[in-house]
Design an enzyme around this catalytic site. Structure first.
Site, PDB file in Angstrom:
ATOM      1  CB  SER A 121      -0.937  -0.014   1.213  1.00 21.24           C
ATOM      2  OG  SER A 121      -0.190   0.006   2.418  1.00 21.24           O
ATOM      3  CE1 TYR A 122       1.382   7.854  -1.797  1.00 20.16           C
ATOM      4  CE2 TYR A 122       1.103   8.388   0.528  1.00 20.16           C
ATOM      5  CZ  TYR A 122       1.488   8.747  -0.746  1.00 20.16           C
ATOM      6  OH  TYR A 122       1.988  10.007  -0.975  1.00 20.16           O
TER       7      TYR A 122
END
Length: 707
Positions: free
Chosen positions: A322-323
């Site tokens: 994820s980010y």
């Protein structure tokens, strides 16, 4: 039809894949779907493709590199296209102004900086079309599709643009004003060479000041010898060791006193004064935010923060994580449900498959991990699980760290038994014994501690008696504070409250310096400015870095994290629509003027305050006038040239490269000393490679190839 603006090509590709789009030329085209009934054109920026116009391009007076042109106050910032990004902007323009496009989906990174990048482009192009905002922390197809089904209204994220705009413009005015002012004054007084780059800033300068402060503490530290005393006890057949202590001190600073203590207690009777035993549990660590990942990667692999971010970003771009630029260590219930599904894909992984089934199947209802998050949840894996062979070694190291952190959260607490015995000898001297025993390994199955050895102690009765059978003194030295490592520097930046004065510290317990997204870049900036250098993963300030810090008035806000603390409060209020960005910028203009006046006044004291002068390092004598040849800075970068160019107009200089062959400092020094070099290999001309020495032609006064 929609036009989707991504922040970078990898994001555009991920959006296209999630929407079943196909590449057409330099963009992607997504067919009509339930998410986007009319289909979409997908284009991408490459990060920041616009930059501020230089002050001199806005106002003639700022072209002058003089104190008279300062402070730099800009009422209306304007932008220009980064020189090599014009084609990118044109491609975006062609896409969003396509006659079929009715609505723009701003799909840059889901954070204030992404908002700033995207909206600057749309405003530059004077786009009047309807804007929707895509908001996702994960680049998996499932997450992207979910985000497209929940597009945000334009106004919902607009405050984040003003937050980033206020920060960027304020930092620019203050940073440029002070960088010019200090640069001019330090050079005028001959404290730094004229080719030196000087830069100051709201975040970089407090960070540099802390590194210099730590170096001073180390330099001023005087090591002292001290001794500790251990005794071996026999209590009714139970043998154990204890260390002497008095109140909170266990060190003796005179050797003879330590030896006397040994003699006094040897063979004397002993009594158990206290016997404590308790079971303690240790919870698994929280999930990773970027800073904690950078700290662990620095400790485990020696990665600099920028390297860790680079590898995490690569894993994100490929859809595996994820980010990465997140400050949160928790996730929402929705994230937990998705993680519960994704984590099962690891069960077939070569490295992690043996750890399944997990003792804890879900993080749902676990308040340690589940709660409200800010822009982005903690670092998580996605449903796209890479094989180790698909990753570089460095990417694999980061991916494994993140996976282990997640798996550890699905294991029970570690349980340990801790014992402490206080033994008294001669009714005067106290000795402490500490022991520990692992009862339940828990999450240490996943993340083993560096030292898990048990220290066994017997269970003894309070008041029971024994005897001292042996004693031992150990000599040690007091140690200075540790130099910062890449990990501890990130740790300091996560909370710089320790760097401020005591009376201010009472009101500020948490003071981050920089953001998850900027910390690595700030450290890299100090390195590029030659303010710091690294030796075996430890950071040292250079003489230039020390000089810059010493030139700033004691107590100046530009050297203190307090300024950042106050700014962060207001910037966050702007992002939440609680404070006007124009008021923030107006305050920054006043501060820029105040700090400029401060350095003008304080610079008159530099000599008496002992600000150290830095001389340019000479690599040899000028072949035209005999002056020193030093590293200088020109319009096209650094080069070696005559140090006497200002006084005599001497134009002598040496190239860094000849026919694409980079020359070493040693070769240039040899040329200056002997007017020729040994044979240098690897010159390239057209399709040929050749070897030759370089020689100084006295008659033509130039460097040429020899025979």
């Amino acid at each position: 039809m929609y036009a989707i603006l991504a922040e970078k090509p990898s994001a555009a590709k991920a959006y296209a894949q999630a929407l079943n789009g196909k590449r057409q030329g330099r963009i992607y085209v997504a067919p009509p779907s339930s998410l986007l009934p009319e289909g979409a054109l997908i284009c991408a920026a490459v990060g920041h493709i616009l930059e501020f116009l230089e002050p001199g391009e806005l106002n003639e007076k700022y072209k002058s590199y003089s104190l008279d042109s300062l402070p730099i106050i800009i009422d209306l910032f304007q932008y220009k296209v980064v020189s090599d990004k014009k084609e990118v902007l044109q491609r975006i323009k062609d896409t969003i102004f396509d006659k079929r496009v009715k609505t723009i989906i701003l799909a840059t990174d889901a954070a204030a900086e992404g908002e700033y990048i995207g909206r600057n482009i749309l405003y530059r192009l004077q786009c009047k079309k309807t804007i929707k905002r895509l908001w996702t922390s994960s680049m998996t197809a499932t997450s992207i599709q979910k985000a497209f089904s929940q597009l945000k209204a334009d106004a919902e994220t607009l405050p984040l643009y003003y937050q980033a705009k206020a920060r960027a413009e304020s930092d620019y005015m203050i940073g440029l004003t002070l960088s010019r002012a200090y640069g001019i004054l330090l050079k005028e007084q001959g404290i730094v060479p004229h080719n030196t780059t000087i830069s100051l800033g709201r975040v970089q300068t407090p960070l540099l000041a802390e590194i210099v402060k730590r170096e001073r503490l180390i330099e001023q530290f005087t090591a002292e010898n001290f001794w500790t005393v251990k005794a071996t006890f026999n209590n009714q057949g139970n043998v154990y060791e204890g260390e002497w202590f008095h109140e909170k001190e266990n060190r003796i600073f005179k050797e003879e006193q330590a030896e006397q203590l040994c003699e006094l207690v040897r063979n004397q009777s002993s009594t158990i004064m206290e016997m404590k035993e308790e079971m303690r549990t240790y919870q698994p660590p929280l999930l990773y935010x970027l800073s904690t990942l950078q700290m662990d990667a620095g400790n485990a692999f020696g990665f600099k923060p920028a390297e860790t971010l680079k590898y995490a970003q690569s894993l994100y771009d490929k859809g595996y994580l994820s980010y990465p630029r997140t400050q949160d260590e928790r996730i929402t219930e929705s994230d937990a449900r998705e993680l519960e599904n994704n984590i099962q894909f690891l069960s077939g992984h070569d490295t992690f498959g043996a750890l399944f089934p997990l003792p804890v199947s879900t993080l749902m209802n676990n308040k340690r991990y589940i709660g409200e998050v800010t822009d982005h949840h903690a670092l998580l894996i996605t449903d796209k699980i890479p094989k180790d062979k698909d990753l570089s070694e460095d990417e694999k190291s980061i991916y494994h760290l993140v996976v282990k952190r997640i798996l550890a959260a699905h294991y029970p607490d570690v349980a340990m038994s801790h014992k402490e015995i206080i033994t008294k000898v001669m009714d005067r001297f106290t000795f402490r014994s500490k022991g520990k025993e692992l009862l339940s390994k828990g999450w240490h199955h996943i993340i083993p501690p560096t030292n898990e050895n048990d220290i066994m102690l017997p269970t003894l009765l309070k008041g029971s008696e024994g005897v001292v059978t042996d004693t031992l003194t150990t000599k040690s030295k007091t140690k200075p504070p540790n130099r910062y490592t890449s990990s501890s520097l990130i740790g300091f930046m996560k909370n710089a409250a320790q760097a401020i004065e005591d009376e201010d510290r009472k009101s500020i317990s948490n003071l981050p310096l920089g953001t998850e997204a900027t910390r690595a870049g700030l450290i890299t900036l100090l390195e590029s400015r030659k303010y710091i250098e690294w030796k075996k993963n430890k950071v040292y300030p250079t003489l230039l870095g020390i000089t810059v810090v010493d030139s700033i008035k004691r107590g100046s806000v530009i050297k203190s994290p307090i300024l950042t603390a106050k700014w962060d409060v207001k910037l966050n209020e702007i992002g939440a629509s609680l404070y006007n960005h124009k008021d923030f910028i107006a305050h920054s203009k006043k501060l820029s003027s105040v700090l400029f006046e401060e350095v003008k006044t304080y610079s008159s004291t530099w000599n008496q305050n002992g600000v150290e002068r830095i001389k340019s390092e000479s690599i040899g004598a000028c072949l035209l006038c005999g002056s020193n040849v030093v590293l200088r800075k020109g319009k096209h970068g650094e080069f070696y040239g005559c140090s006497n160019y200002k006084d005599s107009g001497c134009t002598f200089n040496l190239p860094f490269k000849v026919l694409n062959k980079k020359l070493s400092k040693k070769q240039l020094m040899e040329l200056l000393k002997n007017e020729k070099t040994d044979i240098i290999k690897g010159f390239k001309w057209k399709d040929k490679t050749f070897n030759a020495p370089l020689v100084w032609n006295r008659e033509d006064q130039k460097v040429q190839f020899g025979k």
